[in-house]
Design a protein around this motif. Structure first.
Motif, short mmCIF file in Angstrom:
data_model
loop_
_atom_site.label_atom_id
_atom_site.label_comp_id
_atom_site.label_asym_id
_atom_site.label_seq_id
_atom_site.Cartn_x
_atom_site.Cartn_y
_atom_site.Cartn_z
N LYS A 1 -51.70 6.88 0.35
CA LYS A 1 -50.27 6.76 0.06
C LYS A 1 -49.88 5.29 0.18
N ASP B 1 -52.08 9.74 -8.61
CA ASP B 1 -51.86 11.17 -8.38
C ASP B 1 -50.38 11.53 -8.38
N GLU C 1 -49.26 7.64 -4.82
CA GLU C 1 -50.49 8.16 -4.22
C GLU C 1 -51.63 7.98 -5.20
N SER D 1 -55.94 8.63 -5.25
CA SER D 1 -57.00 9.29 -4.48
C SER D 1 -58.21 8.39 -4.24
N ASN D 2 -58.41 7.37 -5.09
CA ASN D 2 -59.55 6.47 -4.91
C ASN D 2 -59.12 5.29 -4.03
#
Length: 81
Positions: free
Chosen positions: A2, A28, A48, A50-51
């Protein structure tokens, strides 16, 4: 991961923030926080990714970038205790 995005000009949209971050990787979610009463931007938001590697690159690449005349502040969001 985040990411907190601060110092956004009140006219910056979620789509504009999303476009900034998409150049660094898969996003995301993207939210510009709005005042509940007026519906106007509060000048900050969250993204956000994810990687983690892409997220760190985005933070480094976008922190202090001028967007609509304001230097935005970008950092990894801290979890609330």
């Amino acid at each position: 991961m985040k990411i907190l995005v601060r110092n956004l000009d009140r006219s910056v949209t979620e789509a504009e923030v999303l476009d900034l971050f998409k150049t660094y990787g898969k996003v995301d979610s993207c939210v510009v926080v709005k005042d509940a009463d007026t519906g106007k931007s509060k000048g900050f938001g969250f993204v956000e990714m994810s990687n983690p590697r892409e997220a760190v690159k985005a933070v480094k690449g976008l922190n202090t970038l001028k967007v609509k005349g304001a230097g935005i502040r970008v950092k990894i969001a801290e979890d609330k205790a």
